[in-house]
Design a protein around this motif. Structure first.
Motif, short mmCIF file in Angstrom:
data_model
loop_
_atom_site.label_atom_id
_atom_site.label_comp_id
_atom_site.label_asym_id
_atom_site.label_seq_id
_atom_site.Cartn_x
_atom_site.Cartn_y
_atom_site.Cartn_z
N GLY A 42 -26.53 53.24 -9.16
CA GLY A 42 -26.05 52.15 -10.01
C GLY A 42 -27.01 50.99 -10.07
O GLY A 42 -26.69 49.93 -10.60
N ASP A 43 -28.21 51.18 -9.53
CA ASP A 43 -29.19 50.10 -9.46
C ASP A 43 -30.44 50.54 -10.23
O ASP A 43 -30.52 51.66 -10.70
N ARG A 44 -31.39 49.62 -10.38
CA ARG A 44 -32.69 49.99 -10.97
C ARG A 44 -33.75 49.82 -9.92
O ARG A 44 -34.05 48.69 -9.51
N LEU A 89 -28.23 54.52 -4.74
CA LEU A 89 -28.85 53.55 -5.65
C LEU A 89 -28.70 53.96 -7.12
O LEU A 89 -29.39 53.43 -7.98
N GLU A 110 -33.64 46.27 -8.24
CA GLU A 110 -33.31 45.00 -8.92
C GLU A 110 -32.14 44.29 -8.27
O GLU A 110 -32.20 43.10 -8.02
N SER A 111 -31.06 45.01 -7.99
CA SER A 111 -29.89 44.36 -7.39
C SER A 111 -29.95 44.36 -5.87
O SER A 111 -29.74 43.34 -5.23
N ALA A 112 -30.24 45.50 -5.28
CA ALA A 112 -30.20 45.61 -3.82
C ALA A 112 -31.28 44.77 -3.15
O ALA A 112 -31.13 44.37 -2.00
N GLY A 113 -32.38 44.51 -3.84
CA GLY A 113 -33.48 43.78 -3.22
C GLY A 113 -34.30 44.72 -2.37
O GLY A 113 -34.50 45.88 -2.72
N GLN A 114 -34.79 44.21 -1.22
CA GLN A 114 -35.66 45.00 -0.36
C GLN A 114 -34.86 45.82 0.65
O GLN A 114 -34.00 45.30 1.35
#
Lengths: 434, 434
Positions: free
Chosen positions: A149-151, A147, A295-299
């Motif tokens: 690259g995600d927030r 993760l 934020e991007s991946a969701g749950q």
């Protein structure tokens, strides 16, 4: 041939249930580990306090001198002693000498993680600690690497098996906390002194590690607001049930953004009601699960065994293969990522929701008195349910999100209202939209 | 200062929903990516077929010449075109020139994974592909790295959102397959040509990737036994329901050990009944989840969004940060691990269990005829249920584990029995002890 390469020399500190399994697998499957690592893994010593207590470890490997083992000819130190000292000094010694470290020590990482990272970084050594949170579940590597690259906005986990066992059992049986704790002790799910588990210390150390990794910020165990489960009564469990909810001890790490757009981190451990439809609600017994929102991946959810010698050895050995592979290819694992340096919110300043159950007098105007108190504190009510009449009349209130300090102040004031006989249950509500 | 370091130059091939999100996040959060990577990430070009269709990408980045982009001054190539060619040639070109690759291309990896790994290895470049299976869920990194010290025995996953949407909807509504597929198309859950999804090609490519990583063995899509969901009727769903089970399209990868201790791999995609109490049973709609069993870790589950531009971008960007970090610290990601080289079992030689529902004649001796047929094929019956009488009499049989070929032969022969009017439903049973 891989087998001809210089072996990676591994020293173990501590040899309880996890260590015994680690030694046994390393000795039992040399070819497999060599193939996955790129070089043979060789156990050069196992430091223990009482060598005669470890008949399963080859005698020539056992030593009582952990410092000499760490300072000797080893490439990787695997620390399974637990606690702060002597683990901290031994690992700092190892890292400063450029030796890589694998540890399962949550208390140490939650308190001195930055010091260990800095020592590793200065010497170009690796430190891996997958086993420190949620046992066998691959969780820290996904948070640190997958993760990256995600927030991440929220991590909410059941990371203590003892308390989850107790709360699950109370939920099934309707029994009291004291009875269930005793039973858990007899079945081996609770320690003789269960304080670290039931008072949330274990979960708080893990929350500190999770918050640090998720939010690129240094969070220590002392930054984590901590409430245990010893105050949970059969009445709380029944109240949750009547609302199709269940009570879990949660480690929650959140990125909170205020109205001006300023970001901060909330890290906390407390029991909370969650809807029975939530993926965490079905996690029973000694299992662990961690729910992540990004934020991007969701749950996302990660589920598995959170403790036990055999499961935990999987995480330790996965880390050991990674560290050894890095030594073979001259690579380097992830470093501390603390660039965001977000402030940590106090519990009072954290937005939460409350479920409040009141034993009230059976007279007109009770609801309006109670509602007025919420209103004075700017706490908005989401739902109210009045049950029964006469001496058994009760009032259940679920709030919208408000600052925890405002909710706390509201409860304190309500407890003093003449129309309120007793505040029966106060519990935070998580896992649903406010 | 990180910002002063030489940037890592990133080329994108393809710019659909995932690519658009990747470009937008890279351009929108430069500081965050630089901090996590150790150097700025700079998008140097985006290869597309029709530049005018991408107003959201800065014009100077767009090109129609993918080969020139790959051969130019770039450090990392992110491939989001999909399909075999030109993706394969472009990525081989990139890898041979020492450029690292991030790809979401399951079809390519399932067929030519070993060729790509070899090219990467020869040139010292990295290849990462988290987004190729189960979208946003961190799954391949845990399998490749976290569980590298364990022995995976089984991976069973819901990895195709379209078929899971259809089967979940059939389970809720009782509607037919054809109706539900049409509805799924209208809601955007199924493509105009749904073949790749409903016939299991997508799930089979993912099974090949999962089996390769889990068992350190080369498994290609053609090694994977594949059955889709187009034969599933409302009757199958109802039969499952009546037994407190549900039907899911599963990608299953198993290590099978025969009586002599010889190991082999089974990789297959087919619909199966699983108990409603199984953690995968509750995975509804377009969500994905993968259940993993490992010798030490025990049972693990990974859950999240398996598709969609925004979720998938999380996996792509996580890989991109990893690749870029490796470039900054001169590290190296995991290589192909195919040391075990286990043979792949044919479906006929794979142990499975069947649920068989028969429309039978209402005469004495039917059960004994049917049971004799099972017996002849050495298939042991776990449970039998006779329902109704007269023209509506039915017989439901659940077997113990047997070789799939024996089960198939049994069903073929039963269909020819005079007492059997029709074989109503045949479905494999998974997720419970035999």
């Amino acid at each position: 041939m891989i087998e001809d390469r210089e072996p990676i020399r591994v020293a173990l500190l501590g040899c309880g249930t996890v260590g015994t399994e680690v030694v046994s697998l390393l000795q039992g499957r040399p070819g497999e580990f060599a193939a996955r690592t790129g070089a043979p893994l060789q156990v050069t010593g196992v430091a223990v306090r009482r060598p005669h207590k470890h008949p399963e470890v080859p005698e020539h490997l056992l030593t009582t001198d952990a410092a000499a083992l760490v300072n000797g000819d080893v490439d990787v130190v695997v620390e399974l002693i637990g606690g702060i000292e002597p683990a901290r000094s031994l690992l700092l010694q190892a890292l400063r000498a450029g030796k890589s470290v694998v540890t399962a020590n949550k208390a140490l990482l939650a308190e001195y993680g930055s010091e260990l990272y800095a020592a590793a970084d200065a010497a170009g050594a690796d430190i891996y600690f997958e086993a420190s949170v949620a046992g066998a579940i691959p969780l820290l590597r996904p948070l640190r690497e997958s993760l990256a690259g995600d927030r991440i906005s929220r991590v909410m986990g059941i990371v203590n098996g003892t308390t989850n066992y107790i709360l699950s059992a109370m939920d099934s049986s309707g029994a009291s906390y004291a009875e269930t704790l005793e039973e858990a002790g007899q079945l081996g799910y609770a320690e003789a002194d269960p304080t670290a588990d039931v008072d949330g210390f274990d979960a708080a150390a893990k929350a500190a590690i999770l918050a640090s990794l998720s939010f690129h910020t240094r969070v220590t165990a002392t930054d984590v607001h901590r409430e245990g489960i010893s105050g949970i009564g059969a009445g709380d469990i029944a109240a949750a049930k009547s609302l199709d909810r269940t009570v879990k001890l949660l480690s929650i790490c959140e990125r909170v953004v205020d109205d001006e757009g300023n970001e901060s981190v909330s890290a906390r451990v407390h029991p909370a009601m969650i809807p029975r439809s939530h993926p965490l609600a079905g996690v029973g017994g000694a299992f662990n699960a961690v729910f992540v929102e990004a934020e991007s991946a969701g749950q996302l959810m990660f589920y598995g065994q959170g403790a036990g010698g055999v499961p935990t050895s999987s995480a330790v050995l996965g880390d050991l293969v990674a560290v050894a592979r890095n030594l073979v290819v001259a690579g380097k694992g992830p470093r501390e990522s603390a660039h965001a340096q977000l402030p940590v919110r106090s519990m009072g300043a954290t937005p939460t929701r409350y479920h409040i159950s009141l034993d009230v007098a059976d007279k007109p105007g009770v609801l309006s008195q109670v509602a007025a108190t919420f209103n004075e504190h700017d706490v908005s009510i989401a739902a109210v349910r009045q049950q029964g009449r006469g001496p058994d009349a009760s009032l259940v209130v679920i709030t919208h999100t408000a600052l925890d300090s405002a909710l706390q102040a509201t409860v304190d004031e309500i407890a003093r209202l003449s129309a309120v006989n007793e505040v029966v249950s106060v519990m935070r509500v998580e896992g649903e939209q406010s």
